[in-house]
Design an enzyme around this catalytic site. Structure first.
Site, PDB file in Angstrom:
ATOM      1  N   TYR A 123      -4.636   1.168  15.867  1.00 60.62           N
ATOM      2  CA  TYR A 123      -3.392   1.231  16.636  1.00 60.62           C
ATOM      3  C   TYR A 123      -3.533   0.958  18.130  1.00 60.62           C
ATOM      4  O   TYR A 123      -2.629   0.431  18.744  1.00 60.62           O
ATOM      5  CB  TYR A 123      -2.733   2.610  16.466  1.00 60.62           C
ATOM      6  CG  TYR A 123      -2.101   2.787  15.103  1.00 60.62           C
ATOM      7  CD1 TYR A 123      -0.804   2.325  14.846  1.00 60.62           C
ATOM      8  CD2 TYR A 123      -2.795   3.378  14.060  1.00 60.62           C
ATOM      9  CE1 TYR A 123      -0.220   2.460  13.601  1.00 60.62           C
ATOM     10  CE2 TYR A 123      -2.218   3.521  12.800  1.00 60.62           C
ATOM     11  CZ  TYR A 123      -0.928   3.057  12.583  1.00 60.62           C
ATOM     12  OH  TYR A 123      -0.352   3.183  11.339  1.00 60.62           O
ATOM     13  N   ASN A 137      -7.423   1.588   9.810  1.00 63.30           N
ATOM     14  CA  ASN A 137      -6.130   1.830  10.461  1.00 63.30           C
ATOM     15  C   ASN A 137      -6.380   1.711  11.964  1.00 63.30           C
ATOM     16  O   ASN A 137      -7.112   2.509  12.538  1.00 63.30           O
ATOM     17  CB  ASN A 137      -5.606   3.243  10.152  1.00 63.30           C
ATOM     18  CG  ASN A 137      -5.266   3.424   8.676  1.00 63.30           C
ATOM     19  OD1 ASN A 137      -5.364   2.485   7.888  1.00 63.30           O
ATOM     20  ND2 ASN A 137      -4.876   4.622   8.307  1.00 63.30           N
ATOM     21  N   HIS A 171      -2.874  10.978   1.007  1.00 61.57           N
ATOM     22  CA  HIS A 171      -2.344  10.737   2.352  1.00 61.57           C
ATOM     23  C   HIS A 171      -1.680  12.039   2.816  1.00 61.57           C
ATOM     24  O   HIS A 171      -0.479  12.114   3.029  1.00 61.57           O
ATOM     25  CB  HIS A 171      -1.372   9.552   2.350  1.00 61.57           C
ATOM     26  CG  HIS A 171      -1.105   8.954   3.697  1.00 61.57           C
ATOM     27  ND1 HIS A 171      -1.273   7.610   3.974  1.00 61.57           N
ATOM     28  CD2 HIS A 171      -0.679   9.510   4.857  1.00 61.57           C
ATOM     29  CE1 HIS A 171      -0.940   7.371   5.241  1.00 61.57           C
ATOM     30  NE2 HIS A 171      -0.571   8.522   5.790  1.00 61.57           N
ATOM     31  N   ARG A 226       0.852  -1.184   0.000  1.00 61.39           N
ATOM     32  CA  ARG A 226       0.000   0.000   0.000  1.00 61.39           C
ATOM     33  C   ARG A 226       0.889   1.235   0.000  1.00 61.39           C
ATOM     34  O   ARG A 226       1.729   1.398   0.893  1.00 61.39           O
ATOM     35  CB  ARG A 226      -0.905  -0.005   1.246  1.00 61.39           C
ATOM     36  CG  ARG A 226      -1.725   1.256   1.346  1.00 61.39           C
ATOM     37  CD  ARG A 226      -2.638   1.295   2.562  1.00 61.39           C
ATOM     38  NE  ARG A 226      -3.238   2.612   2.603  1.00 61.39           N
ATOM     39  CZ  ARG A 226      -3.326   3.390   3.673  1.00 61.39           C
ATOM     40  NH1 ARG A 226      -2.874   2.976   4.840  1.00 61.39           N
ATOM     41  NH2 ARG A 226      -3.854   4.587   3.591  1.00 61.39           N
ATOM     42  N   GLU A 274      -3.552  -0.230   8.048  1.00 65.71           N
ATOM     43  CA  GLU A 274      -2.395   0.144   8.879  1.00 65.71           C
ATOM     44  C   GLU A 274      -2.563  -0.500  10.242  1.00 65.71           C
ATOM     45  O   GLU A 274      -3.649  -0.472  10.820  1.00 65.71           O
ATOM     46  CB  GLU A 274      -2.298   1.662   9.100  1.00 65.71           C
ATOM     47  CG  GLU A 274      -1.846   2.461   7.915  1.00 65.71           C
ATOM     48  CD  GLU A 274      -1.724   3.959   8.231  1.00 65.71           C
ATOM     49  OE1 GLU A 274      -1.480   4.329   9.396  1.00 65.71           O
ATOM     50  OE2 GLU A 274      -1.888   4.744   7.285  1.00 65.71           O
ATOM     51  N   GLU A 298      -7.365   8.518   6.557  1.00 69.25           N
ATOM     52  CA  GLU A 298      -7.623   9.126   7.872  1.00 69.25           C
ATOM     53  C   GLU A 298      -8.154  10.550   7.765  1.00 69.25           C
ATOM     54  O   GLU A 298      -7.520  11.510   8.212  1.00 69.25           O
ATOM     55  CB  GLU A 298      -6.365   9.084   8.744  1.00 69.25           C
ATOM     56  CG  GLU A 298      -5.904   7.684   9.069  1.00 69.25           C
ATOM     57  CD  GLU A 298      -4.717   7.631  10.034  1.00 69.25           C
ATOM     58  OE1 GLU A 298      -4.317   8.681  10.543  1.00 69.25           O
ATOM     59  OE2 GLU A 298      -4.196   6.529  10.250  1.00 69.25           O
TER      60      GLU A 298
HETATM   61  O1  IFM Z   1       2.507   7.498  10.249  1.00 67.88           O
HETATM   62  C1  IFM Z   1       1.132   7.531  10.442  1.00 67.88           C
HETATM   63  C2  IFM Z   1       0.397   7.406   9.116  1.00 67.88           C
HETATM   64  O2  IFM Z   1       0.797   8.366   8.206  1.00 67.88           O
HETATM   65  C3  IFM Z   1      -1.084   7.529   9.339  1.00 67.88           C
HETATM   66  N1  IFM Z   1      -1.534   6.616  10.356  1.00 67.88           N
HETATM   67  C4  IFM Z   1      -0.811   6.577  11.592  1.00 67.88           C
HETATM   68  C5  IFM Z   1       0.670   6.421  11.340  1.00 67.88           C
HETATM   69  C6  IFM Z   1       1.443   6.382  12.671  1.00 67.88           C
HETATM   70  O3  IFM Z   1       1.252   7.564  13.374  1.00 67.88           O
END
Ligand code: IFM
Length: 461
Positions: free
Chosen positions: A310, A308, A136, A92, A369, A181
């Protein structure tokens, strides 16, 4: 005595873990143009908002910029070979809008398109499927100078740009992600000002988000017009918010927080319009006047949702004057956390996938992500034994497999990130890569997590 976490990772050693995913699963890694490419003024590229922002004193850590980054633009062939050596089946990447339309509108810059031509051909030649993100965060500066994401003009500009990229690459790229995002770049770029273009005000952030939704719709339609076989999605960052205590005010704050951070983005993407509870809240604090809220009701269907994910977020009530205007904030992490303080919660990924699947029923979901920053140590022999990052991936992939077993239509996983790179306002000190980059020499070294991921993919059906 082994901990539950160690047992879980042991149970999910590469072969066992890989066997829990379907045969045609997209095993990938991700990057973004401004974070890796460098070559900021080469072949006709002009500044994006991130060039301007990072060159403004005080905006990024140590004044670092993406001028050179990983110099991926000049090291394309070697990086493609690196991806192949990791056994990636998908990659990606994002296209840099100011390489394609240096003035932010009008005819394409063919030198810019040529780069992505070479990238896509190089991927396909190595058996790696391209997953392309159109946006992005690197908005051409001329568009920002006319108001950027806060004005309706950006919607037409984005559709025009999508058409150009679609025409050139649509014969070879099947998976397209319109925006990355929308929440982060509207809120941090136009609300808190911590990201480019550094503007402030919650009303401004909401306007940016609104035009993002409309741009996604217009861009998807434009793309499908020129690439009828395209599979089109949008990447939303959805984490796992939980109430920070048993107090009823924290439970109420959680509902607002989830509304502002997640439902405000998911609901329109699935054609439901904006969530009514948040519309009322924002009206109550004097926001959204003059915004044509109904405009987001007419959304083209998604072929897939890109997620995405985290962290877990512990939400507590806060003064309305705080950053987001929603009377909620996120408490400091209480459990294990990454170098940027994000609380690690693999089961939160499972819960999020199940929630998205049940509440929104997307035809498919790809984890676009997932990854972690840790303070990597380069050993005297040059190796990087990032066991903490490897464990993070192992635990999250096990959680993703659990979600598949609970019926989630998960089709891919993209580790963030292929390379250590420019982590926006945090510069180069915050490393997310499965491959270490020495930014003085541009030497790449596969970390232990990268080797583990390679073994996992190698063992996949
Ligand atoms: O690096 C970023 C990415 O550009 C967008 N999502 C979160 C990642 C980590 O902060």
């Amino acid at each position: 005595m082994t901990t539950a976490r160690e047992e879980r990772i042991g149970r999910d050693a590469p072969a066992a873990l890989a066997g829990r995913f379907p045969r045609d699963f997209a095993w990938g890694a991700a990057t973004a143009a401004y974070q890796v490419e460098g070559a900021h003024d080469v072949d006709g590229r002009t500044p994006s908002v991130w060039d301007t922002f990072s060159h403004t004193p005080g905006r990024t850590l140590n004044g670092e910029t993406g001028d050179v980054a990983c110099d991926h633009y000049h090291r394309l062939e070697a990086d493609l070979d690196l991806m192949a050596s990791l056994g990636l089946r998908a990659y990606r990447f994002s296209v840099s809008w100011p390489r394609i339309q240096p003035g932010g509108s009008g005819p394409a810059n063919s030198a810019g398109l040529d780069f992505y031509d070479r990238l896509v051909d190089g991927l396909l030649a190595r058996g790696i499927e391209p997953w392309l993100t159109l946006y992005h965060w690197d908005l051409p500066q001329p568009i920002e100078d006319r108001g950027g994401w806060t004005t309706p003009e950006v919607v037409d500009r984005f559709a025009e740009y999508a058409t150009i990229v679609g025409r050139r690459l649509g014969d070879r790229v099947r998976h397209w992600i319109t925006l990355n995002e929308l929440r982060t770049y509207s809120q941090m770029g136009y609300g808190t000002g911590r990201h480019a273009p550094g503007r402030h005000g919650w009303g401004t952030a909401l306007a940016a988000a609104h035009h993002g939704h409309l741009a996604h719709a217009a861009g998807s339609r434009a793309l499908r017009e020129v690439v009828p076989q395209a599979r089109v999605g949008i990447a939303h960052d959805i984490n796992y918010p939980v109430a920070g205590s048993d107090l009823s005010e924290d439970a109420a704050a959680l509902v607002r927080y989830d509304g502002a951070m997640n439902r405000w983005f998911l609901d329109p993407s699935f054609g439901r319009g904006y969530p009514a509870d948040l519309v009322d809240w924002y009206h109550g604090i004097g926001l959204l006047d003059g915004v044509d809220l109904d405009a987001v009701a007419d959304m083209p269907p998604l072929d897939f949702l890109a997620l995405n994910y985290y962290r877990r977020e512990r939400v507590v009530a806060a003064p309305v004057e705080d950053d987001w205007g929603i009377g909620a904030s996120v408490r400091e992490a209480q459990g294990p956390r990454t170098a940027v303080g994000w609380e690690i919660d693999p089961d939160g990924l499972r819960a999020t996938l199940v929630r998205l699947s049940r509440e929104y029923a997307p035809p498919a979901i790809a984890i676009s992500e997932n990854g972690a920053a840790f303070p990597d140590v380069v050993a005297p022999d040059g190796t990087v034994d990032d066991a903490d990052r490897r464990d993070y991936f192992a635990a999250h992939l096990a959680a993703a497999a659990d979600a598949i077993e609970q019926g989630v239509p998960l089709v891919g996983y993209f580790a963030w990130s292929l390379l250590d790179n420019f982590e926006w306002a945090l510069g180069y000190g915050t490393r997310f890569g499965i491959v270490h980059v020495d930014f003085d020499t541009q030497r790449r070294t596969v970390k232990a997590s990268g080797a583990w991921y390679r073994d996992l993919i190698g063992a996949a059906p």
